[in-house]
Design a protein around this motif. Structure first.
Motif, PDB file in Angstrom:
ATOM      1  N   LYS A  46       0.820  -1.216   0.000  1.00  0.00           N
ATOM      2  CA  LYS A  46       0.000   0.000   0.000  1.00  0.00           C
ATOM      3  C   LYS A  46       0.858   1.272   0.000  1.00  0.00           C
ATOM      4  O   LYS A  46       0.361   2.364  -0.308  1.00  0.00           O
ATOM      5  CB  LYS A  46      -0.920   0.005   1.224  1.00  0.00           C
ATOM      6  N   LEU A  47       2.153   1.130   0.324  1.00  0.00           N
ATOM      7  CA  LEU A  47       3.050   2.286   0.387  1.00  0.00           C
ATOM      8  C   LEU A  47       3.596   2.683  -0.986  1.00  0.00           C
ATOM      9  O   LEU A  47       4.332   3.658  -1.106  1.00  0.00           O
ATOM     10  CB  LEU A  47       4.227   1.992   1.325  1.00  0.00           C
ATOM     11  N   LYS A  48       3.232   1.933  -1.998  1.00  0.00           N
ATOM     12  CA  LYS A  48       3.739   2.195  -3.340  1.00  0.00           C
ATOM     13  C   LYS A  48       2.943   3.331  -3.988  1.00  0.00           C
ATOM     14  O   LYS A  48       2.129   3.125  -4.887  1.00  0.00           O
ATOM     15  CB  LYS A  48       3.637   0.908  -4.168  1.00  0.00           C
ATOM     16  N   LYS A  49       3.206   4.547  -3.506  1.00  0.00           N
ATOM     17  CA  LYS A  49       2.508   5.740  -4.002  1.00  0.00           C
ATOM     18  C   LYS A  49       3.540   6.829  -4.289  1.00  0.00           C
ATOM     19  O   LYS A  49       4.369   7.140  -3.437  1.00  0.00           O
ATOM     20  CB  LYS A  49       1.500   6.232  -2.955  1.00  0.00           C
ATOM     21  N   PRO A  50       3.492   7.433  -5.492  1.00  0.00           N
ATOM     22  CA  PRO A  50       4.482   8.466  -5.832  1.00  0.00           C
ATOM     23  C   PRO A  50       4.271   9.745  -5.044  1.00  0.00           C
ATOM     24  O   PRO A  50       3.142  10.144  -4.762  1.00  0.00           O
ATOM     25  CB  PRO A  50       4.265   8.687  -7.331  1.00  0.00           C
ATOM     26  N   ASN A  51       5.367  10.379  -4.699  1.00  0.00           N
ATOM     27  CA  ASN A  51       5.348  11.666  -4.003  1.00  0.00           C
ATOM     28  C   ASN A  51       5.598  12.750  -5.052  1.00  0.00           C
ATOM     29  O   ASN A  51       6.739  13.087  -5.359  1.00  0.00           O
ATOM     30  CB  ASN A  51       6.431  11.683  -2.922  1.00  0.00           C
TER      31      ASN A  51
ATOM     32  N   ILE B 261      11.612   6.908 -16.625  1.00  0.00           N
ATOM     33  CA  ILE B 261      12.125   5.549 -16.377  1.00  0.00           C
ATOM     34  C   ILE B 261      11.697   5.074 -14.998  1.00  0.00           C
ATOM     35  O   ILE B 261      11.254   3.931 -14.824  1.00  0.00           O
ATOM     36  CB  ILE B 261      13.662   5.527 -16.518  1.00  0.00           C
ATOM     37  N   TRP B 262      11.815   5.968 -13.999  1.00  0.00           N
ATOM     38  CA  TRP B 262      11.419   5.596 -12.633  1.00  0.00           C
ATOM     39  C   TRP B 262       9.950   5.195 -12.577  1.00  0.00           C
ATOM     40  O   TRP B 262       9.601   4.165 -11.991  1.00  0.00           O
ATOM     41  CB  TRP B 262      11.684   6.774 -11.700  1.00  0.00           C
ATOM     42  N   PHE B 263       9.088   5.979 -13.186  1.00  0.00           N
ATOM     43  CA  PHE B 263       7.664   5.633 -13.221  1.00  0.00           C
ATOM     44  C   PHE B 263       7.440   4.299 -13.921  1.00  0.00           C
ATOM     45  O   PHE B 263       6.638   3.477 -13.473  1.00  0.00           O
ATOM     46  CB  PHE B 263       6.867   6.731 -13.941  1.00  0.00           C
ATOM     47  N   SER B 264       8.162   4.074 -15.005  1.00  0.00           N
ATOM     48  CA  SER B 264       7.959   2.830 -15.762  1.00  0.00           C
ATOM     49  C   SER B 264       8.390   1.606 -14.963  1.00  0.00           C
ATOM     50  O   SER B 264       7.803   0.529 -15.083  1.00  0.00           O
ATOM     51  CB  SER B 264       8.713   2.887 -17.094  1.00  0.00           C
ATOM     52  N   ILE B 265       9.411   1.768 -14.129  1.00  0.00           N
ATOM     53  CA  ILE B 265       9.903   0.651 -13.323  1.00  0.00           C
ATOM     54  C   ILE B 265       8.966   0.335 -12.172  1.00  0.00           C
ATOM     55  O   ILE B 265       8.630  -0.829 -11.917  1.00  0.00           O
ATOM     56  CB  ILE B 265      11.316   0.957 -12.780  1.00  0.00           C
ATOM     57  N   PHE B 266       8.508   1.370 -11.478  1.00  0.00           N
ATOM     58  CA  PHE B 266       7.778   1.145 -10.229  1.00  0.00           C
ATOM     59  C   PHE B 266       6.255   1.230 -10.342  1.00  0.00           C
ATOM     60  O   PHE B 266       5.557   0.747  -9.454  1.00  0.00           O
ATOM     61  CB  PHE B 266       8.256   2.146  -9.163  1.00  0.00           C
ATOM     62  N   PHE B 267       5.741   1.804 -11.446  1.00  0.00           N
ATOM     63  CA  PHE B 267       4.297   2.051 -11.464  1.00  0.00           C
ATOM     64  C   PHE B 267       3.553   1.582 -12.712  1.00  0.00           C
ATOM     65  O   PHE B 267       2.348   1.391 -12.647  1.00  0.00           O
ATOM     66  CB  PHE B 267       4.020   3.542 -11.240  1.00  0.00           C
ATOM     67  N   GLU B 268       4.233   1.474 -13.832  1.00  0.00           N
ATOM     68  CA  GLU B 268       3.496   1.054 -15.020  1.00  0.00           C
ATOM     69  C   GLU B 268       3.254  -0.442 -14.988  1.00  0.00           C
ATOM     70  O   GLU B 268       4.126  -1.234 -14.617  1.00  0.00           O
ATOM     71  CB  GLU B 268       4.248   1.452 -16.293  1.00  0.00           C
ATOM     72  N   SER B 269       2.072  -0.839 -15.408  1.00  0.00           N
ATOM     73  CA  SER B 269       1.712  -2.262 -15.422  1.00  0.00           C
ATOM     74  C   SER B 269       2.286  -2.947 -16.646  1.00  0.00           C
ATOM     75  O   SER B 269       2.502  -2.331 -17.697  1.00  0.00           O
ATOM     76  CB  SER B 269       0.186  -2.411 -15.427  1.00  0.00           C
ATOM     77  N   ASN B 270       2.570  -4.249 -16.481  1.00  0.00           N
ATOM     78  CA  ASN B 270       3.024  -5.104 -17.579  1.00  0.00           C
ATOM     79  C   ASN B 270       4.273  -4.582 -18.269  1.00  0.00           C
ATOM     80  O   ASN B 270       4.427  -4.672 -19.481  1.00  0.00           O
ATOM     81  CB  ASN B 270       1.910  -5.273 -18.627  1.00  0.00           C
ATOM     82  N   LYS B 271       5.139  -3.989 -17.474  1.00  0.00           N
ATOM     83  CA  LYS B 271       6.405  -3.501 -18.024  1.00  0.00           C
ATOM     84  C   LYS B 271       7.527  -4.444 -17.616  1.00  0.00           C
ATOM     85  O   LYS B 271       7.596  -4.912 -16.495  1.00  0.00           O
ATOM     86  CB  LYS B 271       6.725  -2.089 -17.508  1.00  0.00           C
ATOM     87  N   ASN B 272       8.412  -4.682 -18.532  1.00  0.00           N
ATOM     88  CA  ASN B 272       9.554  -5.549 -18.234  1.00  0.00           C
ATOM     89  C   ASN B 272      10.828  -4.794 -18.529  1.00  0.00           C
ATOM     90  O   ASN B 272      11.413  -4.902 -19.581  1.00  0.00           O
ATOM     91  CB  ASN B 272       9.479  -6.841 -19.058  1.00  0.00           C
ATOM     92  N   ASN B 273      11.241  -3.958 -17.581  1.00  0.00           N
ATOM     93  CA  ASN B 273      12.429  -3.109 -17.781  1.00  0.00           C
ATOM     94  C   ASN B 273      13.666  -3.789 -17.248  1.00  0.00           C
ATOM     95  O   ASN B 273      13.645  -4.326 -16.170  1.00  0.00           O
ATOM     96  CB  ASN B 273      12.230  -1.774 -17.054  1.00  0.00           C
TER      97      ASN B 273
END
Length: 607
Positions: A168-173, A595-607
């Motif tokens: 639940k802590l996975k929220k961007p600041n 890149i940070w958003f794509s790693i931690f928040f985008e779905s179905n991403k394989n970075n």
């Protein structure tokens, strides 16, 4: 040098889940991993990179008489502290600095940290006071992230284990991300890029009594100028620097060093060469001159050679074994994504890819400890183009000096860059920062909200603003490759001394870090002593951004997290790619943020 992890949960600990999270810290400590459950609600974890006392008795979490520690770092003066403790009839069971820290706490309590010279982040379970005592070193060389809520407290060397245990802590600041994009701030605040994850600030202790958290600042910088003759100041600098280097050579594994044409790493290597007989392995990262565009060289008035490999000729008479590492930018984008994954935020320095390759090369050569020059610029006045306003203010009544200073600077650095660096100092005022965004037409996010920040002077500014950003990637990427980095210029005795010196001892006309230069004269190569150019590790980022179709497509791609104003972002990118604007620094920050958003928040991403 290790990875630390700990948890208190008043409800119940999921022990197996906690233990599995140690795998995310494996790179920080590949030599040994272990968890220690203190009680049904409290557990410590540790991953070890063995540097001092390789014996398994020094593995962590480490316990004595019910006191338990999980610790990351090195306290270099542990030998002297051990002798002090032994005189008080305290007996030791290991030869580690870990035991010295724990026994020092058992004897002196939280005041023990004032005796430590080094870098650290640790937590101690105190069974007598029934508290968790945590501390972070004076300058924040070692990371300490934590989450605190009613009945819950979790800490770690990285954020990822915390957001994995509590998803639940996975929220961007968003506020902190804007601070980075528009002001370059990222690692000096208590807040992180995740809303509820905090960092313990440098020079602070944290006490958790299983109900509340208490933060206590134990280290206070003092910029009061001392009266000292320059000759005496040189002698004192050399004494402190020599002591710092010797302390940081303490290791039960081999020690190596970075090496460039810069004053900082050259001084470290030459000091080691002067005082130690063994051959020192050195590592130099370089890019070929042809890779750089005119925008990459915009800081300088004349065309200069940024190929660091050519500087090795200055050290031919030194007892070193040099390794030269050429950076290949063909896979820059994938390497950059790898770096951001470990940094856990965006970053403004394109050099992180080259630095990561350097650390990887050190590890391939079975190195574990690397000396670096971080801290010299921020303490002793290395960013000379940024100090023009400070020099003018200090010599306001000496028109001849100011005129000569500006004339000499104009022969080396671009006047345009000096002017923009002068304006950059105003970004600490949030209203002026907002005005700058409006005037530059660079607003590409839907909302901006800044923190007003205060600094004593420009040296304080760089030590609080620039240095933490360098230390962030230094720790994250060195540990990603299981390498310990040590910084002789960040010995607190040397920093305190440097902060007490008058500005003319640090900057003399166009010569930055003047006292280092003069103190090391005759020890460092003459060509480096004479060089007036201040330049970091060069990365041809303008060339990379312009020639990588993969990066360009990624920048134009509309993201699903809806942070950027896509229409404004596209206009900004068009200006850069079609009209050849010199905005590559801001574009790079946008790139690492995406890149940070794509790693931690985008779905179905394989970075």
């Amino acid at each position: 040098m290790c990875g630390i992890l700990g948890l208190f949960d008043s409800e119940k600990i999921q022990t197996s889940k906690f233990e599995s999270l140690l795998s995310h810290l494996y790179h920080r400590g590949p030599d040994f991993q272990s968890a220690f459950q203190i009680n049904t609600q409290t557990i410590f974890g540790h991953t070890r990179l063995s540097i001092i006392d390789l014996d398994q008795r020094s593995n962590q979490p480490f316990s004595i008489e019910g006191y338990i520690i999980t610790y990351n770092g090195e306290v270099y003066n542990y030998v002297e502290l051990r002798c002090e403790l032994e005189k008080l009839e305290i007996n030791f069971i290991t030869n580690s600095d870990t035991e010295v820290i724990l026994r020092a706490y058992m004897l002196w309590g939280e005041e023990c940290v004032s005796k430590f010279n080094g870098m650290w982040a640790f937590t101690i379970y105190d069974p007598v006071k029934n508290i968790l005592f945590s501390s972070r070193d004076r300058f924040g060389i070692k990371p300490f992230y934590y989450y605190y809520s009613d009945g819950k407290f979790m800490f770690s060397s990285m954020i990822f284990p915390i957001i994995s245990y509590y998803p639940k802590l996975k929220k961007p600041n968003y506020r902190m991300i804007n601070e980075f994009l528009y002001r370059g701030y990222m690692n000096q605040f208590e807040e992180t890029w995740f809303e509820e994850i905090k960092r313990l600030k440098p020079g602070y202790n944290l006490i958790y009594d299983f109900k509340n958290i208490f933060l206590k600042k134990y280290y206070h910088k003092n910029f009061k100028t001392r009266k000292v003759k320059f000759q005496n100041a040189k002698e004192k600098f050399l004494e402190l620097f020599n002591s710092s280097v010797k302390l940081r050579m303490r290791s039960d594994v081999g020690v190596s060093s970075t090496l460039t044409s810069g004053l900082d790493s050259s001084s470290i290597v030459c000091m080691v060469n002067k005082d130690f007989d063994e051959v020192l392995n050195t590592y130099t990262v370089y890019s070929e001159t042809s890779s750089f565009t005119r925008h990459d060289k915009r800081d300088f008035k004349e065309n200069i050679d940024l190929d660091e490999s050519k500087s090795l000729k200055y050290f031919e008479d030194k007892n070193i074994r040099s390794q030269c590492i050429k950076i290949d930018y063909d896979d820059y984008f994938s390497q950059l994504k790898h770096c951001i994954r470990f940094i856990e935020s965006g970053h403004a320095a394109p050099a992180i890819v080259g630095i990561n390759k350097l650390y990887k090369s050190v590890r391939v050569k079975n190195g574990k400890v690397l000396l670096e020059g971080q801290g010299a610029d921020e303490v002793f006045g290395g960013y000379i183009t940024d100090f023009v306003s400070e020099i003018v203010k200090s010599y306001i009544l000496d028109i001849r000096y100011i005129s000569s200073f500006l004339s000499r600077m104009n022969k080396i650095y671009s006047p345009k860059i000096i002017f923009f660096r002068y304006l950059n100092a105003f970004k600490k005022n949030k209203y002026l920062a907002l005005l700058k965004i409006k005037l530059s037409n660079n607003r590409i996010t839907k909302k901006t909200d800044f923190v007003n920040v205060k600094y004593y002077n420009l040296f304080d500014f760089f030590q609080k603003e620039t240095l933490p950003n360098l230390l962030l990637y230094g720790d994250a990427l060195s540990m990603a490759n299981s390498i310990e980095t040590r910084f002789p210029f960040l010995d607190y005795r040397l920093v305190d001394f440097g902060n007490s010196l008058p500005i003319n001892y640090k900057i003399n006309f166009e010569k930055g870090k003047y006292i280092i230069r003069e103190s090391m004269r005759g020890i460092i190569p003459e060509a480096i002593y004479e060089s007036k150019i201040k330049n970091g590790f060069g990365t041809p980022i303008d060339h990379i951004l312009k020639h990588s179709k993969e990066i360009k497509d990624f920048l134009y791609q509309k993201e699903e997290y809806n942070f950027f104003d896509h229409e404004k972002l596209v206009k900004l990118l068009d200006m850069y790619y079609t009209k050849n604007s010199s905005n590559h620094s801001f574009i790079f920050k946008i790139l690492t943020t995406k890149i940070w958003f794509s790693i931690f928040f985008e779905s179905n991403k394989n970075n």
